[in-house]
Design an enzyme around this catalytic site. Structure first.
Site, PDB file in Angstrom:
ATOM      1  N   SER A  21      79.161 -20.616   4.192  1.00 33.52           N
ATOM      2  CA  SER A  21      80.392 -19.970   3.981  1.00 33.52           C
ATOM      3  C   SER A  21      81.005 -19.809   5.413  1.00 33.52           C
ATOM      4  O   SER A  21      80.282 -19.478   6.238  1.00 33.52           O
ATOM      5  CB  SER A  21      80.398 -18.738   3.016  1.00 33.52           C
ATOM      6  OG  SER A  21      80.417 -17.670   3.994  1.00 33.52           O
ATOM      7  N   LYS A  22      82.110 -19.938   5.451  1.00 35.80           N
ATOM      8  CA  LYS A  22      83.220 -19.859   6.651  1.00 35.80           C
ATOM      9  C   LYS A  22      83.036 -18.615   7.256  1.00 35.80           C
ATOM     10  O   LYS A  22      83.147 -18.288   8.520  1.00 35.80           O
ATOM     11  CB  LYS A  22      84.450 -20.281   6.491  1.00 35.80           C
ATOM     12  CG  LYS A  22      84.590 -21.754   6.065  1.00 35.80           C
ATOM     13  CD  LYS A  22      85.722 -22.368   6.086  1.00 35.80           C
ATOM     14  CE  LYS A  22      85.752 -23.857   5.743  1.00 35.80           C
ATOM     15  NZ  LYS A  22      86.851 -24.361   5.275  1.00 35.80           N
ATOM     16  N   ARG A  23      82.573 -17.551   6.672  1.00 30.63           N
ATOM     17  CA  ARG A  23      82.210 -16.254   7.022  1.00 30.63           C
ATOM     18  C   ARG A  23      80.846 -15.961   7.624  1.00 30.63           C
ATOM     19  O   ARG A  23      80.625 -14.951   8.011  1.00 30.63           O
ATOM     20  CB  ARG A  23      82.651 -15.092   6.004  1.00 30.63           C
ATOM     21  CG  ARG A  23      84.086 -14.730   5.764  1.00 30.63           C
ATOM     22  CD  ARG A  23      84.455 -14.242   4.561  1.00 30.63           C
ATOM     23  NE  ARG A  23      84.188 -15.572   3.680  1.00 30.63           N
ATOM     24  CZ  ARG A  23      84.020 -15.453   2.362  1.00 30.63           C
ATOM     25  NH1 ARG A  23      83.913 -14.138   1.838  1.00 30.63           N
ATOM     26  NH2 ARG A  23      84.043 -16.320   1.473  1.00 30.63           N
TER      27      ARG A  23
END
Ligand code: GLU
Length: 449
Positions: free
Chosen positions: A216-218
């Site tokens: 995930s981008k996080r």
């Protein structure tokens, strides 16, 4: 057989992400393997998510990875325009056709003559397609509600526009991420409504991190954007190689493969059904293999900007070449040179307990005193003279092998093991080496005796 035409269809919402890069790369491999065309189409209909420069940066990092394409907004081609917002008339025409034939209907906004258009989902139809990766997939029309295909601002939604474009652009194969599987039945409805031939679909599995969670981008444990790898000094050829193995296992003894080899070996039947794991150690391994294969001259050019950025003085070209030669085999990425440099030239010279024990146990004090007096006389202080100095020290002290080499290394670098000592010492330079050696002799009590 029809000419293979595949496409990568990014939304220009930001930097090139690993997942998107993989979609692009697999489409590229597919096109090149089958001598087909690779098209880039910009899907910019979700206007609130578009960012300025998003398209240019996608293209920039795809080129950096070594991808080339045959048609795109910047190159043009016979099937343009290649940005969806430049194709609104086309979508309108096809939407009106469906309206006229009663296969879609208008939905007026309250107190307004503006309307959206919904696609009328047929009743009791089973949609089946043979996915290149997953095999046969089946959906019932009852699972899908009438869906908006044109918004009230005249802009189509993804599921409608994608079909019009893939059809008009003669796309033969649609390879994309598995998050689009549930969109596929909606798209099949549109193909059927127009009586168009469907392309072959293939949905690639998700990419997961080492904890098996979807990237995930996080997730800050894994660098997610191609630009980050470029900045650190990962080589594009290595990134290409690594990404091509995310969900594909080529029939090959080795995983170190050039672009040309991967194109040749590409085989859609070997796309994996299990999630592709982003293995950071594997990336490090592949990247360091590519770095090792560079000539010292090439690598020297590549490290320059990193050294300069950190304010490290490049003393001369030959100094730089020696530095590069010393660390080439250890670099995971080119920018890591500054860390090696700093560890190597650090001011606070300390001996670990293990290192000190070695010197004590082997009674290295006399040897080191001799080493110092030999070095005092070494005018040249280059790798040739230093190699001789170590030999002379051994002879004079009557010490050989491991004790000679490790003692001299520990006393001047603090390390038990490392790259070529004569080269290391010549790079460190006379002042640092003699200062450290004197310190070590002090610690061993040599200067009070
Ligand atoms: N614009 C879509 C995306 O970025 C493309 C999906 C497709 O390839 O059909 O996910």
């Amino acid at each position: 057989m029809k000419k293979v035409r595949v496409r990568y269809a990014p939304s220009p919402t930001g930097l090139l992400h690993i997942g998107n890069a993989r979609s692009a790369l697999f489409n590229y491999l597919f096109a090149r393997h089958y001598d087909g065309d690779f098209i880039i189409r910009i899907e910019d209909t979700d206007t609130s998510r578009n960012v300025p420069g998003g398209e240019a940066s996608q293209l920039k990092y795809l080129s950096w990875l070594g991808l080339t394409w045959d048609e795109s907004p910047d190159k043009g081609g016979a099937y343009g325009p290649y940005r969806q917002l430049e194709r609104l008339d086309l979508y309108k025409k096809y939407a009106n056709d469906l309206l006229e034939r009663g296969l879609a209907y208008k939905e007026y906004r309250e107190n307004s003559d503006k309307y959206a258009i919904r696609f009328k989902v047929p009743e009791n139809v089973t949609y089946t397609f043979n996915d290149l990766v997953r095999g046969t997939l089946t959906f019932e029309s009852s699972e899908v509600e009438d869906w908006i295909m044109m918004k009230d601002n005249g802009i189509p939604t993804y599921n409608f526009a994608v079909v019009i474009d893939d059809h008009l652009m003669d796309i033969t194969h649609v390879l994309r991420g598995e998050e689009h599987i549930t969109n596929t039945p909606k798209q099949l409805m549109v193909y059927d409504a127009f009586g168009w031939e469907r392309p072959q679909f293939g949905h690639m599995t998700i990419i997961v991190n080492e904890q098996k969670k979807k990237l995930s981008k996080r997730d800050h444990n894994v660098m997610q954007y191609i630009s980050q790898y470029e900045e650190k000094g990962y080589l594009p050829e290595a990134m290409f190689n690594f990404i091509s193995l995310l969900g594909f296992s080529p029939k090959s003894e080795t995983e170190i493969l050039s672009k040309e080899e991967i194109v040749k070996l590409f085989d859609p039947t070997r796309l994996s059904k299990a999630p592709a794991m982003f293995d950071k150690d594997k990336l490090t391994f592949i990247n360091s293999r590519y770095i090792k294969a560079l000539t010292d001259d090439t690598l020297a050019e590549m490290v320059k900007p990193y050294l300069e950025k950190d304010g490290i003085e490049i003393k001369s070209e030959s100094w730089l070449l020696e530095l590069v030669g010393l660390f080439k085999d250890r670099l995971s990425y080119v920018g890591e040179i500054t860390e090696y440099y700093k560890n190597f030239f650090h001011d606070d010279f300390k001996l670990s307990e293990e290192a000190l024990n070695f010197l004590v146990e082997n009674q290295s004090l006399e040897l080191l005193k001799i080493f110092k007096s030999v070095l005092d006389k070494d005018e040249a202080f280059d790798k040739v003279s230093l190699e001789q100095a170590i030999k002379d020290t051994g002879k004079e002290a009557n010490v050989k092998g491991k004790v000679l080499f490790m003692s001299t290394r520990i006393a001047t670098t603090g390390d038990m093991h490392g790259p070529s000592l004569p080269v290391s010492l010549s790079l460190l330079g006379r002042n640092i080496v003699l200062k450290r050696l004197t310190q070590t002799i002090d610690i061993l009590g040599g200067n009070n005796a």
